[in-house]
Design an enzyme around this catalytic site. Structure first.
Site, PDB file in Angstrom:
ATOM      1  N   LYS A 111       0.884  -1.444   0.010  1.00  0.00           N
ATOM      2  CA  LYS A 111       0.100   0.151  -0.053  1.00  0.00           C
ATOM      3  C   LYS A 111       0.850   1.120   0.015  1.00  0.00           C
ATOM      4  O   LYS A 111       0.467   2.253  -0.540  1.00  0.00           O
ATOM      5  CB  LYS A 111      -0.866  -0.051   1.196  1.00  0.00           C
ATOM      6  CG  LYS A 111      -1.945  -1.158   1.389  1.00  0.00           C
ATOM      7  CD  LYS A 111      -3.135  -0.633   1.037  1.00  0.00           C
ATOM      8  CE  LYS A 111      -4.323  -1.857   0.683  1.00  0.00           C
ATOM      9  NZ  LYS A 111      -4.290  -2.988   1.559  1.00  0.00           N
ATOM     10  N   LYS A 194      -3.363 -11.576  -8.490  1.00  0.00           N
ATOM     11  CA  LYS A 194      -4.558 -12.000  -8.358  1.00  0.00           C
ATOM     12  C   LYS A 194      -5.731 -10.930  -8.944  1.00  0.00           C
ATOM     13  O   LYS A 194      -5.580 -10.082  -9.195  1.00  0.00           O
ATOM     14  CB  LYS A 194      -4.792 -12.109  -6.912  1.00  0.00           C
ATOM     15  CG  LYS A 194      -4.544 -10.727  -6.198  1.00  0.00           C
ATOM     16  CD  LYS A 194      -5.044 -10.766  -4.758  1.00  0.00           C
ATOM     17  CE  LYS A 194      -4.997  -9.285  -4.138  1.00  0.00           C
ATOM     18  NZ  LYS A 194      -5.660  -9.121  -2.856  1.00  0.00           N
ATOM     19  N   LYS A 197     -10.144  -5.816  -6.321  1.00  0.00           N
ATOM     20  CA  LYS A 197     -10.685  -4.731  -6.550  1.00  0.00           C
ATOM     21  C   LYS A 197      -9.850  -3.473  -7.050  1.00  0.00           C
ATOM     22  O   LYS A 197     -10.047  -2.811  -8.075  1.00  0.00           O
ATOM     23  CB  LYS A 197     -11.388  -4.244  -5.279  1.00  0.00           C
ATOM     24  CG  LYS A 197     -12.646  -4.956  -5.033  1.00  0.00           C
ATOM     25  CD  LYS A 197     -13.148  -4.664  -3.684  1.00  0.00           C
ATOM     26  CE  LYS A 197     -13.294  -6.041  -2.898  1.00  0.00           C
ATOM     27  NZ  LYS A 197     -13.770  -5.998  -1.270  1.00  0.00           N
TER      28      LYS A 197
HETATM   29  P1  TYM Z   1     -11.006  -8.152   0.825  1.00  0.00           P
HETATM   30  O1  TYM Z   1     -12.108  -7.200   1.216  1.00  0.00           O
HETATM   31  O2  TYM Z   1      -9.864  -7.713   0.179  1.00  0.00           O
HETATM   32  O3  TYM Z   1     -11.586  -9.683   0.626  1.00  0.00           O
HETATM   33  C1  TYM Z   1     -12.566 -10.352   1.150  1.00  0.00           C
HETATM   34  C2  TYM Z   1     -12.198 -11.971   1.020  1.00  0.00           C
HETATM   35  O4  TYM Z   1     -11.862 -12.132  -0.406  1.00  0.00           O
HETATM   36  C3  TYM Z   1     -10.707 -12.794  -0.510  1.00  0.00           C
HETATM   37  N1  TYM Z   1     -10.235 -12.541  -1.876  1.00  0.00           N
HETATM   38  C4  TYM Z   1      -9.701 -13.675  -2.673  1.00  0.00           C
HETATM   39  N2  TYM Z   1      -9.466 -14.887  -2.429  1.00  0.00           N
HETATM   40  C5  TYM Z   1      -8.942 -15.334  -3.600  1.00  0.00           C
HETATM   41  N3  TYM Z   1      -8.423 -15.078  -4.481  1.00  0.00           N
HETATM   42  C6  TYM Z   1      -8.583 -13.503  -4.485  1.00  0.00           C
HETATM   43  N4  TYM Z   1      -8.150 -13.042  -5.902  1.00  0.00           N
HETATM   44  C7  TYM Z   1      -9.159 -12.740  -3.690  1.00  0.00           C
HETATM   45  N5  TYM Z   1      -9.495 -11.525  -3.590  1.00  0.00           N
HETATM   46  C8  TYM Z   1      -9.999 -11.352  -2.372  1.00  0.00           C
HETATM   47  C9  TYM Z   1      -9.729 -12.166   0.728  1.00  0.00           C
HETATM   48  O5  TYM Z   1      -8.939 -13.238   1.041  1.00  0.00           O
HETATM   49  C10 TYM Z   1     -10.657 -12.131   1.904  1.00  0.00           C
HETATM   50  O6  TYM Z   1     -11.085 -13.379   2.629  1.00  0.00           O
HETATM   51  N6  TYM Z   1      -8.777  -7.530   5.235  1.00  0.00           N
HETATM   52  C11 TYM Z   1      -9.793  -8.092   4.720  1.00  0.00           C
HETATM   53  C12 TYM Z   1     -11.215  -7.972   5.283  1.00  0.00           C
HETATM   54  C13 TYM Z   1     -11.029  -8.192   6.825  1.00  0.00           C
HETATM   55  C14 TYM Z   1     -11.313  -9.347   7.314  1.00  0.00           C
HETATM   56  C15 TYM Z   1     -11.325  -9.266   8.773  1.00  0.00           C
HETATM   57  C16 TYM Z   1     -11.429 -10.816   6.873  1.00  0.00           C
HETATM   58  C17 TYM Z   1     -11.233  -7.219   7.778  1.00  0.00           C
HETATM   59  N7  TYM Z   1     -11.437  -7.998   8.940  1.00  0.00           N
HETATM   60  C18 TYM Z   1     -11.455 -10.449   9.424  1.00  0.00           C
HETATM   61  C19 TYM Z   1     -11.316 -11.963   7.668  1.00  0.00           C
HETATM   62  C20 TYM Z   1     -11.297 -11.572   9.273  1.00  0.00           C
HETATM   63  C21 TYM Z   1      -9.834  -7.784   3.054  1.00  0.00           C
HETATM   64  O7  TYM Z   1      -9.431  -6.769   3.029  1.00  0.00           O
HETATM   65  O8  TYM Z   1     -10.363  -8.583   2.556  1.00  0.00           O
END
Ligand code: TYM
Length: 329
Positions: A111, A194, A197
């Site tokens: 980031k 990957k 967003k």
């Molecule tokens: P975020 O919002 O980026 O994504 C949500 C979930 O989707 C999964 N993910 C993917 N899995 C496989 N391949 C991909 N290309 C891919 N893109 C996204 C992410 O691994 C995630 O599980 N920090 C987290 C949000 C969060 C969270 C938490 C998750 C905040 N607190 C507590 C679990 C537990 C995040 O930014 O996910």
């Protein structure tokens, strides 16, 4: 019975990575386990501190979560900022998180590289807030994609450190979880990396079939194999990886054989892949459109979730305060 927690940031629509990397696993778990799912709107402020439509984004992600199959009767589904206890646990955990270890996390370094003008303290302590989300409900399992592996490692570390510092066995050490062998990474269609967003390479559950076809037809490939059984390049492997998830094993094998014999036509592969993605997304998309216009239902779901999540959170905060030594006068 496991205690399951997972979340998603409210910065954009759900894409195939979110769905296949995390959400599908939650949905499978909700029948038999105690599950908490939430929309991480506090987290979204780390990168988008002045969002144009915070409420609208949260609402959309909520509708998408429900449409994908989360059942509010079985799981607790809530909005992170509706549970202010999480902010308190975050504050307390920050006292046992060290700047050095936070600076070393890959997602922080990424980031900083991408947006050097907004290196705020929230970004640095992102994994602490995430740990607070998870251990607030004393999770044992956290269904997430591969990109969250390091954040989960930190959550385990903060849980363990809290127990050690206060000499208690209070928090579980939450494990990342996938029904397969290991966490998955759904690739993007732009050749490398990957699906995400911020990467701008996503296929969204809300995309209509025409948009999906267009995106898939534009996917990066190579000039095609010329020697039988040659190794598969990354861009083509990415298409196979998505095909492995959305298509039948026979379909995948058919195209792999065509690749091996140098007869593959990427146009045919993409056409099939787009069709198979559309088969997965169409029923979800229809439900999203239906739910997004049902404000009364969404309100009810969010209130029910808030009450259940706060009950669990209040218990944790009360006990954590006692453990640390806060006492009423
Ligand atoms: P975020 O919002 O980026 O994504 C949500 C979930 O989707 C999964 N993910 C993917 N899995 C496989 N391949 C991909 N290309 C891919 N893109 C996204 C992410 O691994 C995630 O599980 N920090 C987290 C949000 C969060 C969270 C938490 C998750 C905040 N607190 C507590 C679990 C537990 C995040 O930014 O996910």
């Amino acid at each position: 019975m496991e205690r399951v927690v997972s979340g998603i940031r409210s910065t954009g629509n759900l894409h195939l990575g979110n769905y296949f990397g995390a959400l599908k696993n939650f949905i499978k778990m909700q029948d038999e386990n105690e599950c908490f799912f939430f929309i991480a709107d506090y987290h979204s402020l780390t990168t988008h501190p002045t969002p144009e439509n915070l409420h609208g984004n949260v609402r959309q992600v909520l509708a998408e979560y429900l449409a994908a199959g989360i059942d509010p009767e079985k799981a607790t589904i809530y909005v992170q900022s509706d549970v202010p206890e999480v902010a308190e646990l975050y504050l307390l955990l920050n006292m046992n998180a060290y700047v050095g270890e936070l600076e070393r996390t890959t997602s922080f370094k990424d980031k900083v590289r991408k947006n050097p003008n907004n290196v705020n303290a929230g970004l640095l302590t992102y994994p602490v807030l995430m740990a607070a989300d998870i251990i607030m409900h004393n999770a044992t399992k956290v269904p997430v994609g591969k990109d969250q592996e390091q954040n989960l490692e930190m959550a385990r570390k903060f849980a363990r450190r809290f127990n050690n510092m206060y000499n208690v066995e209070y928090f579980n050490e939450p494990e990342p979880f996938n029904f397969g062998e290991s966490l998955v990474k759904i690739p993007g269609l732009d050749g490398t990396g990957k699906m995400g967003k911020s990467e701008g390479n996503g296929i969204y559950l809300i995309d209509d079939p025409k948009v999906i076809k267009k995106k898939v037809m534009k996917a990066v490939t190579d000039s095609g194999p010329t020697v039988p059984n040659s190794p598969v390049t990354e861009s083509v492997q990415n298409l196979f990886t998505i095909m492995e998830i959305v298509s039948t094993p026979d379909t995948l094998q058919y195209f792999k054989d065509k690749y091996a014999s140098c007869e593959i036509r990427y146009g045919d592969l993409k056409k099939q892949l787009a069709e198979d993605i559309v088969k997965v997304t169409t029923p979800i998309r229809e439900k999203i459109l239906d739910l997004a216009s049902n404000g009364e239902y969404l309100r009810k779901v969010v209130k029910l979730g808030e009450d259940k999540a706060r009950e669990s959170a209040a218990k944790t905060i009360k006990e954590v305060r006692e453990i640390i030594g806060f006492k009423p006068f």
